[in-house]
Design a protein around this motif. Sequence first.
Motif, PDB file in Angstrom:
ATOM      1  N   LYS A 118      19.178  38.870   9.224  1.00  0.00           N
ATOM      2  CA  LYS A 118      19.940  39.245   7.993  1.00  0.00           C
ATOM      3  C   LYS A 118      21.611  38.096   7.018  1.00  0.00           C
ATOM      4  N   ASN A 119      21.311  38.265   5.733  1.00  0.00           N
ATOM      5  CA  ASN A 119      22.617  37.334   5.363  1.00  0.00           C
ATOM      6  C   ASN A 119      22.367  35.776   5.464  1.00  0.00           C
ATOM      7  N   ILE A 120      20.708  35.157   5.185  1.00  0.00           N
ATOM      8  CA  ILE A 120      19.824  33.831   4.679  1.00  0.00           C
ATOM      9  C   ILE A 120      19.709  34.262   3.560  1.00  0.00           C
ATOM     10  N   ASN A 121      19.945  33.780   2.621  1.00  0.00           N
ATOM     11  CA  ASN A 121      19.771  33.373   1.523  1.00  0.00           C
ATOM     12  C   ASN A 121      18.103  32.394   1.103  1.00  0.00           C
ATOM     13  N   TYR A 122      17.655  32.694   0.476  1.00  0.00           N
ATOM     14  CA  TYR A 122      16.153  32.614   0.606  1.00  0.00           C
ATOM     15  C   TYR A 122      15.604  32.431  -0.716  1.00  0.00           C
ATOM     16  N   PHE A 123      14.823  30.860  -0.949  1.00  0.00           N
ATOM     17  CA  PHE A 123      14.765  30.398  -2.540  1.00  0.00           C
ATOM     18  C   PHE A 123      13.801  31.306  -2.729  1.00  0.00           C
ATOM     19  N   GLN A 124      13.763  31.298  -3.738  1.00  0.00           N
ATOM     20  CA  GLN A 124      12.247  31.415  -4.805  1.00  0.00           C
ATOM     21  C   GLN A 124      12.006  30.908  -5.971  1.00  0.00           C
ATOM     22  N   PRO A 125      10.778  30.828  -5.739  1.00  0.00           N
ATOM     23  CA  PRO A 125      10.295  29.841  -4.484  1.00  0.00           C
ATOM     24  C   PRO A 125      10.760  29.394  -3.510  1.00  0.00           C
ATOM     25  N   SER A 126       9.921  29.535  -2.634  1.00  0.00           N
ATOM     26  CA  SER A 126      10.202  28.117  -1.620  1.00  0.00           C
ATOM     27  C   SER A 126      10.006  27.030  -1.863  1.00  0.00           C
ATOM     28  N   LYS A 127      10.727  25.636  -1.459  1.00  0.00           N
ATOM     29  CA  LYS A 127      10.410  24.897  -1.739  1.00  0.00           C
ATOM     30  C   LYS A 127       9.314  24.055  -1.444  1.00  0.00           C
ATOM     31  N   GLY A 128       9.825  24.544   0.352  1.00  0.00           N
ATOM     32  CA  GLY A 128       8.522  24.031   0.924  1.00  0.00           C
ATOM     33  C   GLY A 128       8.818  21.762   1.302  1.00  0.00           C
ATOM     34  N   TRP A 129       9.741  21.483   0.743  1.00  0.00           N
ATOM     35  CA  TRP A 129      10.435  20.470   1.615  1.00  0.00           C
ATOM     36  C   TRP A 129      11.429  20.047   2.099  1.00  0.00           C
ATOM     37  N   SER A 130      11.774  19.071   2.781  1.00  0.00           N
ATOM     38  CA  SER A 130      12.444  18.980   3.771  1.00  0.00           C
ATOM     39  C   SER A 130      13.776  19.162   3.360  1.00  0.00           C
ATOM     40  N   SER A 131      15.157  19.787   4.093  1.00  0.00           N
ATOM     41  CA  SER A 131      16.417  19.889   4.270  1.00  0.00           C
ATOM     42  C   SER A 131      17.613  18.775   3.275  1.00  0.00           C
ATOM     43  N   GLY A 132      17.273  18.010   3.284  1.00  0.00           N
ATOM     44  CA  GLY A 132      17.895  16.841   2.366  1.00  0.00           C
ATOM     45  C   GLY A 132      17.955  16.760   1.175  1.00  0.00           C
ATOM     46  N   PRO A 133      16.454  16.634   0.724  1.00  0.00           N
ATOM     47  CA  PRO A 133      16.264  16.542   0.073  1.00  0.00           C
ATOM     48  C   PRO A 133      16.331  18.488  -0.844  1.00  0.00           C
ATOM     49  N   THR A 134      16.015  18.872  -0.097  1.00  0.00           N
ATOM     50  CA  THR A 134      16.643  20.407  -0.527  1.00  0.00           C
ATOM     51  C   THR A 134      17.925  20.984  -1.052  1.00  0.00           C
ATOM     52  N   ALA A 135      18.501  20.340  -0.432  1.00  0.00           N
ATOM     53  CA  ALA A 135      20.263  20.383  -0.532  1.00  0.00           C
ATOM     54  C   ALA A 135      20.468  19.814  -1.989  1.00  0.00           C
ATOM     55  N   LEU A 136      19.824  18.462  -2.213  1.00  0.00           N
ATOM     56  CA  LEU A 136      20.477  17.738  -3.069  1.00  0.00           C
ATOM     57  C   LEU A 136      19.409  18.183  -4.478  1.00  0.00           C
ATOM     58  N   TRP A 137      18.362  18.819  -4.291  1.00  0.00           N
ATOM     59  CA  TRP A 137      17.804  19.890  -5.215  1.00  0.00           C
ATOM     60  C   TRP A 137      19.050  20.638  -5.776  1.00  0.00           C
ATOM     61  N   LEU A 138      19.258  21.458  -4.606  1.00  0.00           N
ATOM     62  CA  LEU A 138      20.520  22.641  -5.131  1.00  0.00           C
ATOM     63  C   LEU A 138      21.266  21.660  -5.735  1.00  0.00           C
ATOM     64  N   ALA A 139      21.781  21.077  -5.420  1.00  0.00           N
ATOM     65  CA  ALA A 139      23.127  20.741  -5.671  1.00  0.00           C
ATOM     66  C   ALA A 139      22.857  20.297  -7.156  1.00  0.00           C
ATOM     67  N   ALA A 140      22.089  20.264  -7.706  1.00  0.00           N
ATOM     68  CA  ALA A 140      21.101  19.132  -8.989  1.00  0.00           C
ATOM     69  C   ALA A 140      21.276  20.998 -10.176  1.00  0.00           C
ATOM     70  N   GLU A 141      20.787  22.133  -9.548  1.00  0.00           N
ATOM     71  CA  GLU A 141      20.142  23.143  -9.747  1.00  0.00           C
ATOM     72  C   GLU A 141      21.646  23.742 -10.696  1.00  0.00           C
ATOM     73  N   HIS A 142      23.161  22.898  -8.967  1.00  0.00           N
ATOM     74  CA  HIS A 142      23.448  23.686 -10.056  1.00  0.00           C
ATOM     75  C   HIS A 142      24.776  23.099 -11.026  1.00  0.00           C
ATOM     76  N   GLY A 143      24.508  21.851 -12.009  1.00  0.00           N
ATOM     77  CA  GLY A 143      24.897  20.807 -13.038  1.00  0.00           C
ATOM     78  C   GLY A 143      26.005  20.459 -12.201  1.00  0.00           C
ATOM     79  N   TYR A 144      26.081  19.719 -11.413  1.00  0.00           N
ATOM     80  CA  TYR A 144      27.323  18.708 -11.756  1.00  0.00           C
ATOM     81  C   TYR A 144      27.244  17.515 -12.802  1.00  0.00           C
ATOM     82  N   ASP A 145      28.291  17.470 -13.088  1.00  0.00           N
ATOM     83  CA  ASP A 145      28.752  15.107 -13.761  1.00  0.00           C
ATOM     84  C   ASP A 145      27.954  14.322 -12.693  1.00  0.00           C
ATOM     85  N   ASP A 146      28.710  14.630 -11.685  1.00  0.00           N
ATOM     86  CA  ASP A 146      28.248  13.129 -10.595  1.00  0.00           C
ATOM     87  C   ASP A 146      27.639  14.116  -8.957  1.00  0.00           C
TER      88      ASP A 146
END
Length: 237
Positions: A118-146
């Motif tokens: 319980k209490n794990i959030n899941y990507f929909q669909p799964s990325k299938g990437w390594s943790s670091g690039p997945t973290a970078l992708w999630l940050a980009a999805e959140h739309g920061y300037d930098d």
Amino acid sequence: MAKIDKSLYSKEEWLVIRNRRRLEKQLKKQKEQISYPVKRKSSKVAFVLGNGVSRAFVEPEVLSKLGVVYGCNALYRTFAPDYLIAVDVKMILEISKSGYQNTNTVWSNHNKAYSNIKNINYFQPSKGWSSGPTALWLAAEHGYDDIYILGFDYKGLDDHSKFNNLYADTKNYKKSNEGATFYGNWLRQTKTVIRDNKKINFTRVIAPDNYQPIELNNFENYNTIHVGDFQKIFDIS
């Protein structure tokens, strides 16, 4: 969607309207699936932390005061980032055993090995990437300037031959005297995120002797700076 009176349309017109509404419904559902809630701080800056040894120069707590922090895997042992990303089965099992996910935000891919946790959030669909690039992708999805990227060292230590990770020699990690991990997938996935998010400025922070992939320099929204420059920008030491 509002209900439509079919009697107002011919059979052909109704078929067109029905198909269009079905498509709109599908698109809305897809958009909802890939919308990832963001914990907004006042800053429009995010820090994505890999676990390469080059990021040892700064404590994550310092970065947390400057923006939103995305971290990976064993970072949770000593610091709770705003978002923790882990896709390795052993790491998720370790994290869940600690109960960290019950009071902090953890993201992962679906996996039968821990689908009942319980209490794990899941990507929909799964990325299938390594943790670091997945973290970078999630940050980009959140739309920061930098977005500043730290600890993405890619190559190994000791003339690129040895395992490069701050958590080497600890549970669920390789030994420090073992061979370096292949970085090709990490680099390719990083390139994809930068390429697909041209409105975000990505800055990779490196030590003077870190590997600098030539292909990343082809992106206008990507820059590389040394640790010292990063410290000056944010007035940290």
